[in-house]
Design an enzyme around this catalytic site. Structure first.
Site, PDB file in Angstrom:
ATOM      1  N   ALA A 167       0.842  -1.188   0.000  1.00 37.02           N
ATOM      2  CA  ALA A 167       0.000   0.000   0.000  1.00 37.02           C
ATOM      3  C   ALA A 167       0.881   1.243   0.000  1.00 37.02           C
ATOM      4  O   ALA A 167       2.057   1.194   0.361  1.00 37.02           O
ATOM      5  CB  ALA A 167      -0.906  -0.002   1.224  1.00 37.02           C
TER       6      ALA A 167
ATOM      7  N   GLY B 184      -0.580  -5.166   0.908  1.00 37.88           N
ATOM      8  CA  GLY B 184      -1.824  -5.100   0.138  1.00 37.88           C
ATOM      9  C   GLY B 184      -1.715  -5.761  -1.219  1.00 37.88           C
ATOM     10  O   GLY B 184      -2.720  -6.198  -1.781  1.00 37.88           O
TER      11      GLY B 184
ATOM     12  N   GLU C 290       3.363  -6.028   7.384  1.00 36.26           N
ATOM     13  CA  GLU C 290       2.703  -4.949   8.112  1.00 36.26           C
ATOM     14  C   GLU C 290       3.165  -4.796   9.559  1.00 36.26           C
ATOM     15  O   GLU C 290       3.257  -3.673  10.080  1.00 36.26           O
ATOM     16  CB  GLU C 290       1.175  -5.153   8.078  1.00 36.26           C
ATOM     17  CG  GLU C 290       0.525  -4.803   6.749  1.00 36.26           C
ATOM     18  CD  GLU C 290       0.534  -5.945   5.751  1.00 36.26           C
ATOM     19  OE1 GLU C 290      -0.153  -5.842   4.720  1.00 36.26           O
ATOM     20  OE2 GLU C 290       1.223  -6.951   5.993  1.00 36.26           O
TER      21      GLU C 290
END
Length: 259
Positions: free
Chosen positions: A65, A111, A134
């Site tokens: 992302a 993502g 993440e």
């Protein structure tokens, strides 16, 4: 429709390419919206039987992302970001009637891996690397990664990948069931189109019902077996069923219309 961050090639086999090579095809809000619009358009086009999703260039499918967009978000904004993204793209893709194949042509991280996992199955190039990093940023996967990764590779391996924030190679991904095939990068799209060609020979209505039935077993509150029974019955009311059974009895190839 014109797009800034994706390329769309329509046909019986459509191809959607995430095109932000300078950002390693990272997902920002605009790209997520454009992908939603492109998938929705393809789903509503009866001439499109299969969708291939890939990234531009040779380095990345989607490298994650766009962190710069949400680094200053509040708790409420973070939750809304995940909810909106899941609704309009990740869950949306998973539940399409039209088969979606991810052609993973490099890094699929965060993502990006979550988007690949939302597709119905995945084919990777030899240089592909996948992971959910993440927790190294103080957050967790928010686009379905904590749910889809264990479904695909099992709880233990998924826990390891998420907690270590590490990457696995394409061959490792194949060995644990995350991808179906690994091929040389130069052959990735040709190979993926070959799989798509096999799919388009079959009934679009039946494929759509099969996707719905398979997905049901992973949905809370749904009984996959009951969904299968209902979907099986629905097939009997389609023109594709009449054509498929008639063609079989007449010893000829079926000409499905998707109706």
């Amino acid at each position: 429709m014109t797009y800034e961050n994706i390329l769309v090639a329509n046909g019986t086999i459509a191809q959607i390419t995430i095109n932000r090579p300078e950002k390693l095809n990272a997902l920002n809000r605009q790209t997520i919206q454009e992908l939603h619009d492109a998938f929705e358009t393809a789903e509503n086009n009866p001439d499109i039987k299969v969708i291939i999703l890939t990234g531009s260039g040779e380095k990345a499918f989607v490298a994650g992302a766009d962190i710069s967009e949400f680094a200053s978000f509040s708790v409420e904004e973070g939750a809304q970001l995940a909810a909106h993204g899941q609704e309009i793209l990740f869950d949306f893709v998973e539940n399409l009637r039209t088969p979606v194949i991810a052609a993973v042509n490099g890094f699929a991280l965060g993502g990006g891996l979550e988007l690949a996992m939302a597709c119905h199955f995945r084919i990777a190039s030899e240089n592909a690397k996948m992971g959910l990093p993440e927790v190294s940023l103080g957050v967790i996967p928010g686009y379905g990664g904590t749910q889809r990764l264990p479904q695909l590779i099992g709880k233990g391996k998924a826990m390891e990948m998420i907690m270590t924030a590490g990457m696995i190679t394409a061959e490792e991904a194949k060995s644990c069931g995350l991808v179906n095939y690994v091929v040389p990068q130069g052959e990735l799209l040709e190979f993926t189109h070959g799989i798509a060609q096999k799919i388009i020979k079959n009934s679009p209505t039946a494929i759509g019902q099969a996707i719905k039935a398979v997905n049901a077993s992973y949905k809370e509150g749904l009984d996959g077996f009951k969904t299968e029974i209902k979907a099986f019955g629905k097939c009997f009311g389609t023109e594709d069923f009449k054509e498929g059974t008639t063609a079989f009895l007449e010893k000829r190839k079926a000409a499905f219309t998707g109706k």
